[in-house]
Design a protein around this motif. Structure first.
Motif, PDB file in Angstrom:
ATOM      1  N   ASP A 102       0.839  -1.196   0.000  1.00 41.34           N
ATOM      2  CA  ASP A 102       0.000   0.000   0.000  1.00 41.34           C
ATOM      3  C   ASP A 102       0.880   1.254   0.000  1.00 41.34           C
ATOM      4  O   ASP A 102       1.884   1.312   0.722  1.00 41.34           O
ATOM      5  N   PRO A 103       0.547   2.263  -0.808  1.00 41.24           N
ATOM      6  CA  PRO A 103       1.392   3.465  -0.886  1.00 41.24           C
ATOM      7  C   PRO A 103       1.646   4.136   0.461  1.00 41.24           C
ATOM      8  O   PRO A 103       2.754   4.635   0.709  1.00 41.24           O
ATOM      9  N   GLU A 110       4.278   2.119   2.091  1.00 39.43           N
ATOM     10  CA  GLU A 110       5.551   2.353   1.413  1.00 39.43           C
ATOM     11  C   GLU A 110       6.178   3.668   1.852  1.00 39.43           C
ATOM     12  O   GLU A 110       7.396   3.740   2.078  1.00 39.43           O
ATOM     13  N   THR A 125       7.846  -3.289  -5.213  1.00 36.64           N
ATOM     14  CA  THR A 125       7.928  -2.074  -4.416  1.00 36.64           C
ATOM     15  C   THR A 125       8.812  -1.061  -5.126  1.00 36.64           C
ATOM     16  O   THR A 125       9.203  -1.260  -6.281  1.00 36.64           O
ATOM     17  N   VAL A 163      -2.597  -6.790  -1.773  1.00 35.94           N
ATOM     18  CA  VAL A 163      -1.960  -5.523  -1.412  1.00 35.94           C
ATOM     19  C   VAL A 163      -1.845  -5.493   0.103  1.00 35.94           C
ATOM     20  O   VAL A 163      -2.851  -5.564   0.816  1.00 35.94           O
ATOM     21  N   GLY A 204      -1.656  -3.720   3.323  1.00 34.32           N
ATOM     22  CA  GLY A 204      -2.249  -2.414   3.539  1.00 34.32           C
ATOM     23  C   GLY A 204      -1.511  -1.509   4.488  1.00 34.32           C
ATOM     24  O   GLY A 204      -0.393  -1.794   4.921  1.00 34.32           O
ATOM     25  N   GLY A 205      -2.160  -0.398   4.808  1.00 32.51           N
ATOM     26  CA  GLY A 205      -1.558   0.653   5.610  1.00 32.51           C
ATOM     27  C   GLY A 205      -1.405   0.268   7.066  1.00 32.51           C
ATOM     28  O   GLY A 205      -1.717  -0.847   7.489  1.00 32.51           O
ATOM     29  N   GLN A 265      -4.414  -1.336   9.051  1.00 33.17           N
ATOM     30  CA  GLN A 265      -4.641  -2.751   8.791  1.00 33.17           C
ATOM     31  C   GLN A 265      -3.598  -3.600   9.501  1.00 33.17           C
ATOM     32  O   GLN A 265      -3.903  -4.647  10.068  1.00 33.17           O
TER      33      GLN A 265
END
Length: 230
Positions: free
Chosen positions: A130-131, A134, A181, A219, A221-222, A225
């Protein structure tokens, strides 16, 4: 390490050393300067100008050896010595550090890496990050440049567990996959995951050929999550 009397590929050298009783979990350490010099000597038979351009004119043998070791450590296909040497010759002026050089040349080796995972035409199964996560991980890497373990231990453990959980179904299906990534996170994320996954493959986006389809199967997650999942 002494010469093994073999003039084939890196994989051949490893096989030869295994036959002599060497091996273990750190097979990349089986490749020493003598072995890499033997590979360059073999390359010189078919591409003398290319082989002669690298060592010692552009890079010392120790640096080239360290690059080969880092590639083998991550199970990158290294049978095509010519492709690796060509990439090193083309990029030797950009860095003299083996770690940085390895990351620089990996996009040139990307098609071969992806082919080991997905054949010639199949979509590449991928786990993405997840961005928001990242960005959080990237902050840690930037705050500790060059560190082999830049992540907060608790966050690292949660990320590792989340990626491992996402990979369980793929592993159960015996399906090859990659974690994808950013270039900045690629190597630190691989170091984080190597203790949790069998031979994890972590690719930077630029290592995936433009014409290769990607099947994002999960994905990770952030931070919310990750917190809820622990």
């Amino acid at each position: 390490m002494g010469m093994v009397g073999f003039d084939g590929t890196v994989d051949d050298v490893i096989d030869s050393l295994r036959a002599q009783g060497a091996g273990g979990n750190d097979e990349h350490r089986l490749i020493g300067q003598d072995e890499v010099q033997a590979l360059l000597d073999t390359l010189a038979d078919s591409a003398p100008a290319l082989a002669g351009a690298l060592v010692p004119k552009l890079l010392p043998l120790a640096t080239v050896t360290a690059v080969f070791q880092r590639l083998v450590e991550e199970a990158v296909p290294v049978r095509d010595t010519r492709a690796i040497v060509s990439a090193l010759v083309a990029n030797a002026t950009r860095s003299t550090e083996a770690a940085e050089l390895t990351e620089i040349i990996r996009p040139a080796l990307g098609p071969a890496i992806v082919q080991t995972l997905a054949g010639l035409k199949e979509p590449l199964a991928a786990i993405a990050i997840d961005p928001a996560l990242e960005n959080l991980l990237a902050q840690a890497v930037r705050a500790a440049p060059g560190s082999a373990w830049p992540f907060d231990p608790d966050l690292g453990a949660r990320v590792g567990a989340a990626v491992s959980a996402a990979a369980d179904a793929l592993i159960a299906e015996n399906r090859r996959f990659a974690i994808v990534t950013t270039p900045l996170l690629r190597r630190p994320l691989w170091a984080l995951l190597r203790a949790r996954l069998p031979q994890p493959v972590v690719l930077a986006f630029g290592e995936i050929p433009d014409d290769r389809a990607v099947d994002v199967v999960a994905v990770v997650g952030g931070t919310q999550q990750l917190t809820e999942g622990t």
